[in-house]
Design a protein around this motif. Structure first.
Motif, mmCIF file in Angstrom:
data_model
loop_
_atom_site.group_PDB
_atom_site.id
_atom_site.type_symbol
_atom_site.label_atom_id
_atom_site.label_comp_id
_atom_site.label_asym_id
_atom_site.label_seq_id
_atom_site.Cartn_x
_atom_site.Cartn_y
_atom_site.Cartn_z
ATOM 1 N N LEU A 430 0.822 -1.207 0.000
ATOM 2 C CA LEU A 430 0.000 0.000 0.000
ATOM 3 C C LEU A 430 0.861 1.265 0.000
ATOM 4 C CD1 LEU A 430 -2.941 0.846 -0.037
ATOM 5 C CD2 LEU A 430 -2.918 0.885 2.463
ATOM 6 N N GLY A 431 1.963 1.239 0.745
ATOM 7 C CA GLY A 431 2.866 2.387 0.767
ATOM 8 C C GLY A 431 3.464 2.665 -0.599
ATOM 9 N N PHE A 436 3.711 5.940 -5.572
ATOM 10 C CA PHE A 436 3.549 6.069 -7.018
ATOM 11 C C PHE A 436 2.561 7.185 -7.351
ATOM 12 C CE2 PHE A 436 1.246 4.937 -10.931
ATOM 13 C CZ PHE A 436 2.302 4.920 -11.830
ATOM 14 N N GLN A 437 1.437 7.228 -6.639
ATOM 15 C CA GLN A 437 0.448 8.275 -6.886
ATOM 16 C C GLN A 437 1.024 9.657 -6.575
ATOM 17 O OE1 GLN A 437 -2.509 7.761 -8.327
ATOM 18 N NE2 GLN A 437 -2.102 5.566 -8.422
ATOM 19 N N ASN A 438 1.870 9.740 -5.558
ATOM 20 C CA ASN A 438 2.540 11.003 -5.233
ATOM 21 C C ASN A 438 3.531 11.383 -6.329
ATOM 22 O OD1 ASN A 438 3.486 13.103 -3.035
ATOM 23 N ND2 ASN A 438 5.348 12.097 -3.732
ATOM 24 N N ILE A 443 -1.639 12.788 -5.986
ATOM 25 C CA ILE A 443 -1.887 13.135 -4.589
ATOM 26 C C ILE A 443 -0.607 13.699 -3.993
ATOM 27 C CG2 ILE A 443 -3.629 11.320 -4.314
ATOM 28 C CD1 ILE A 443 -1.463 9.700 -2.782
ATOM 29 N N LEU A 444 -0.688 14.075 -2.725
ATOM 30 C CA LEU A 444 0.485 14.518 -1.977
ATOM 31 C C LEU A 444 0.579 13.633 -0.745
ATOM 32 C CD1 LEU A 444 2.618 16.754 -2.250
ATOM 33 C CD2 LEU A 444 1.205 18.180 -0.776
ATOM 34 N N TYR A 445 1.664 12.858 -0.667
ATOM 35 C CA TYR A 445 1.805 11.926 0.451
ATOM 36 C C TYR A 445 3.259 11.887 0.892
ATOM 37 C CZ TYR A 445 1.716 7.683 3.264
ATOM 38 O OH TYR A 445 1.830 6.791 4.293
ATOM 39 N N PHE A 446 3.468 12.037 2.210
ATOM 40 C CA PHE A 446 4.812 12.029 2.775
ATOM 41 C C PHE A 446 4.941 10.842 3.716
ATOM 42 C CE2 PHE A 446 3.642 16.393 1.827
ATOM 43 C CZ PHE A 446 4.705 16.800 1.034
ATOM 44 N N ASN A 447 5.808 9.920 3.358
ATOM 45 C CA ASN A 447 5.967 8.703 4.151
ATOM 46 C C ASN A 447 6.988 8.915 5.269
ATOM 47 O OD1 ASN A 447 5.525 6.045 4.896
ATOM 48 N ND2 ASN A 447 7.146 5.265 3.572
ATOM 49 N N ILE A 448 6.716 9.910 6.107
ATOM 50 C CA ILE A 448 7.529 10.134 7.297
ATOM 51 C C ILE A 448 6.604 10.057 8.506
ATOM 52 C CG2 ILE A 448 9.318 11.489 6.160
ATOM 53 C CD1 ILE A 448 7.955 14.007 7.013
ATOM 54 N N GLU A 449 7.165 9.755 9.643
ATOM 55 C CA GLU A 449 6.384 9.344 10.806
ATOM 56 C C GLU A 449 5.239 10.296 11.133
ATOM 57 O OE1 GLU A 449 5.162 6.667 13.394
ATOM 58 O OE2 GLU A 449 6.910 6.405 12.086
ATOM 59 N N ASP A 453 0.158 9.409 8.181
ATOM 60 C CA ASP A 453 -1.222 9.024 8.468
ATOM 61 C C ASP A 453 -2.242 9.875 7.723
ATOM 62 O OD1 ASP A 453 -0.385 7.028 10.184
ATOM 63 O OD2 ASP A 453 -0.377 8.351 11.929
ATOM 64 N N LYS A 454 -1.786 10.855 6.938
ATOM 65 C CA LYS A 454 -2.699 11.720 6.196
ATOM 66 C C LYS A 454 -2.356 11.688 4.706
ATOM 67 C CE LYS A 454 -4.691 13.394 9.946
ATOM 68 N NZ LYS A 454 -3.953 12.591 10.940
ATOM 69 N N ILE A 455 -3.386 11.740 3.875
ATOM 70 C CA ILE A 455 -3.222 11.759 2.420
ATOM 71 C C ILE A 455 -3.904 13.008 1.882
ATOM 72 C CG2 ILE A 455 -3.675 10.549 0.250
ATOM 73 C CD1 ILE A 455 -3.982 7.971 1.989
ATOM 74 N N VAL A 456 -3.139 13.864 1.231
ATOM 75 C CA VAL A 456 -3.705 15.064 0.612
ATOM 76 C C VAL A 456 -4.124 14.693 -0.806
ATOM 77 C CG1 VAL A 456 -3.278 17.446 -0.102
ATOM 78 C CG2 VAL A 456 -2.267 16.584 2.023
ATOM 79 N N LEU A 457 -5.424 14.692 -1.054
ATOM 80 C CA LEU A 457 -5.943 14.272 -2.358
ATOM 81 C C LEU A 457 -5.764 15.342 -3.426
ATOM 82 C CD1 LEU A 457 -9.301 12.606 -1.241
ATOM 83 C CD2 LEU A 457 -7.117 11.496 -1.684
ATOM 84 N N VAL A 458 -5.680 16.598 -2.999
ATOM 85 C CA VAL A 458 -5.595 17.709 -3.951
ATOM 86 C C VAL A 458 -4.328 18.510 -3.652
ATOM 87 C CG1 VAL A 458 -6.785 19.719 -4.910
ATOM 88 C CG2 VAL A 458 -8.115 17.807 -3.982
ATOM 89 N N PRO A 459 -3.236 18.298 -4.411
ATOM 90 C CA PRO A 459 -1.997 19.050 -4.163
ATOM 91 C C PRO A 459 -2.208 20.559 -4.154
ATOM 92 C CG PRO A 459 -1.576 17.237 -5.679
ATOM 93 C CD PRO A 459 -3.059 17.294 -5.482
#
Length: 735
Positions: A430-431, A436-438, A443-449, A453-459
């Motif tokens: 899933l990560g 890939f979508q980022n 989308i805007l997604y930051f895989n840091i601690e 836990d949040k996904i920004v759907l609209v950059p």
């Protein structure tokens, strides 16, 4: 329905792969050169040349267009068309599975056996992948909750367990819809079955103040259009005030802005000489160059060119003059840019063809530019990459939420959607799906601690957050006079008060920002766009700061001369040697320093002189303890760090404090560069102690000092010798 079809559908999703084609266009360049006009014309939109407005922040248009892989044609599309295109991708996968079974001579159910849905059903109304009850739960409970602040959304995520029994019937409906399309019952199905590339455009503002946020969104998975005004010389000054380093306010030349953008793009490259990402030079305002211009010397564009057409009376005198046509002028213009970049590593990014665009007519060169963009995109290593077929289902759910106007969701909600899918994405995958979508800009997604836990759907949402603050002067002065002084303070010193934020992000003006204020500020903090400063009372106890932030990108006050040229201390009796972070290729984006400064502000309190905080454009002084102060300063492509000790007797600074500072700044810089996905590299040097002020030409590499007992310094008229131990003792433990 025949269960064999259900199994084939599941197998296609579980084991299938699909090739994806994405074109992400980044339109960049100096202020007021026509980037937005070019963007609109490429997308076939109407443009009023007389009513030009500058972009503020970034204008993001994801999936605004599809490109035929067969013809290269750009086709604008709406929301429904994009959803139907995703359905076609599922059809294509299923069709390939059916064909495979047929080739293996296995029995495949006939159209009659499958009880295919009537062809009269509207193809655009594709069955959704969630069960009826799940959809009802999402529409009636989850969707309304998402208009609330993010913190209150998690409580609304429970899915009714009783809906599980309805899932199978819904899946059958979806599979039957796909089977109907495969069997040719629909004359609306595009027989190419999704042989298109998705195209999105990002129009970046040219004003320097927005560059701090720009860097967050740059990517190597993009084609860059570097847009320039052909009617300007490359040595012309841009009408935009820049605040870069300790020099304070300055106006940059066009060629300096070219350098800035080319270096920013180069810093995203996975390999220095790979030419990735690609850059296409585009000149605008071709119409402002006469078809023929008179020149006796054929000057380069950086010289003064006489664009005056010869009059009839002087026609005989000018007969011997060389007539330079528009294409020749453009060739010289682009040639000078390439000559300017010829010895720089950024030159590898330029493609082999440049484009000059007329802003006032339907220009055939726009068609050629579109064709070139597709050609360049097809040469990129990520073109046609394969991804798991099961990703399509969750991608549809993300787009459904986005189309419903939802800006940000908790990751736990996406996981609930995933669990309800016919073939869920494995947890460990899933990560990768989100990354890939980022990467493709969906989308805007930051895989840091603190942010994963949040996904920004609209950059665009995050871009608008900072833009709303920077451009709020007119609103503040007219409708919120009580906080006008707060805005002036923010505009001059970067001090951002919560009172100002509340006055701008009102429910009426920015409902999404208002409802999710805490999450946005958290994102901006952890992207180091803003920082929460540390403060201490007179007794030394820390004061918690909840109502104020600092935005380093807004600092405008020039660093005082007393800081830029401190009293010399060549013997280093009260000050450490100057530790220098020297960036390779002689390029250090100012947003990198802004992010470093924001992190330092969160670590140490800012020092004061006469009750005034010592923070300026490109510089800040921090209080480490009662006797020690730290200076962090930025000039050109070097960050300087020095610790000074104050006392009645000459005492050198604490090496323990110096080492802590060095380790913190070194780690912070590496993290900032890594989080941005940049390939920037720096080396550590020590400045010669006899230098007057902070200079980029007096740096001694750390490798020379650590490998020798002493090093001759040849940066002055007289050569002198520096003992390595004397300058290293502050920053490194003795072996």
């Amino acid at each position: 329905m025949d269960p064999r079809y259900i199994e084939m559908y599941r197998k296609a999703l579980r084991k299938g792969k699909e090739k994806v084609f994405n074109i992400r266009i980044m339109v960049v360049g100096p202020y007021d050169v026509g980037k937005t006009t070019l963007t609109k014309r490429l997308l076939g939109k109407e443009v009023n040349i007389c009513d030009r407005q500058s972009t503020e922040g970034i204008d993001v248009q994801t999936e605004c267009c599809k490109v035929s892989l067969a013809t290269g044609e750009w086709i604008t599309q709406d929301q429904n068309a994009e959803e139907y295109l995703r359905l076609q991708r599922l059809v294509k996968l299923f069709n390939s599975q059916v064909q495979q079974k047929s080739n293996e001579k296995e029995q495949v159910p006939t159209e009659t056996e499958t009880h295919v849905i009537s062809a009269q059903q509207d193809d655009g109304q594709a069955q959704h992948s969630l069960s009826v009850k799940i959809k009802r739960h999402i529409d009636e409970e989850v969707m309304p909750s998402l208009s609330q602040p993010v913190e209150s959304q998690v409580a609304n995520l429970s899915l009714d367990a009783s809906c599980d029994a309805a899932i199978e019937d819904e899946k059958k409906d979806e599979v039957m819809e796909i089977i109907r399309l495969v069997n040719g019952s629909s004359d609306k199905l595009d027989k190419s079955l999704g042989e298109y590339a998705k195209l999105g455009m990002w129009d970046f503002a040219g004003q320097y103040v927005f560059y701090t946020t720009h860097q967050t969104f740059l990517s190597y998975r993009a084609i860059y259009l570097l847009v320039l005004d052909l009617s300007q010389q490359i040595t012309s000054l841009i009408q935009d005030e820049c605040f870069i380093d300790i020099s304070g306010s300055k106006q940059c030349q066009v060629q300096e802005t070219i350098d800035t953008w080319m270096n920013l793009i180069h810093s995203c490259s996975p390999s220095p000489q790979s030419g990735i990402p690609a850059v296409i030079l585009v000149g605008t305002h071709l119409d402002q160059i006469p078809e023929r211009v008179r020149s006796g010397t054929q000057p380069m564009m950086s010289e003064t060119v006489d664009f005056t057409l010869p009059s009839a009376s002087t026609h005989a005198d000018t007969a011997k003059d060389c007539l330079i046509y528009r294409d020749e002028v453009c060739e010289k213009y682009f040639g000078e840019i390439r000559s300017y970049l010829k010895d720089k590593p950024t030159r590898f990014h330029l493609v082999d063809e440049d484009f000059a665009i007329d802003n006032t007519v339907v220009d055939s060169k726009l068609v050629a530019l579109k064709k070139k963009i597709v050609e360049v995109a097809s040469q990129q290593p990520y073109w046609g990459e394969e991804v798991p077929a099961r990703w399509i289902l969750l991608e549809r759910e993300l787009m459904r939420l986005k189309d419903a106007g939802i800006k940000v969701i908790p990751r736990t909600l996406l996981e609930k959607f995933n669990e309800a899918e016919e073939v869920p994405i494995p947890t460990e995958e899933l990560g990768l799906f989100l990354k890939f979508q980022n990467d493709i800009g969906t989308i805007l997604y930051f895989n840091i601690e603190v942010l994963k836990d949040k996904i920004v759907l609209v950059p665009q949402w995050m871009i608008d957050a900072l833009k709303s603050l920077i451009t709020a002067k007119k609103f503040v002065l007219k409708k919120a006079l009580a906080v006008a002084d707060k805005w002036d303070m923010f505009n001059k010193s970067g001090k951002l008060s919560l009172e100002l934020i509340d006055a701008i992000w009102t429910k009426e003006n920015y409902p999404d920002l208002h409802d999710n204020k805490k999450h946005i500020l958290l994102l901006m903090e952890h992207l180091n766009i803003i920082a929460r400063p540390r403060c201490f009372s007179e007794d030394g106890s820390e004061i918690k700061v909840d109502n104020c932030f600092l935005a380093p990108c807004m600092l405008k006050e020039k660093t005082p001369e007393r800081i830029m040229f401190p009293e010399p201390d060549p013997e280093m009796k009260n000050s450490s040697s100057v530790l220098c972070y020297h960036f390779m290729d002689k390029f250090l984006p100012s947003p990198i320093f802004h992010r470093l400064l924001a992190t330092c502000v969160s670590r140490w309190p800012i020092a004061k002189r006469k009750s005034e905080h010592q923070i300026f454009c490109g510089c800040c002084i921090f209080s480490l303890d009662l006797h020690h102060e730290l200076t962090v300063l930025f000039r050109e492509y070097v960050i300087y760090v020095q610790v000074i000790r104050f006392g009645t007797t000459a005492m050198t600074p604490s090496s323990k404090l110096c080492i802590e500072v060095k380790e913190f700044i070194t780690k912070t810089l590496a993290n900032i560069i890594g989080n941005l996905g940049h390939s920037l590299k720096f080396e550590i040097s020590i400045q010669c102690p006899k230098c007057d002020g902070y200079r980029v030409d007096c740096l001694i590499p750390l490798t020379d000092l650590q490998g020798n007992e002493d090093v001759p310094c040849r940066f002055h008229d007289d050569i002198h010798v520096i003992r390595s131990k004397d300058v290293l003792r502050f920053w490194f433990q003795e072996e």
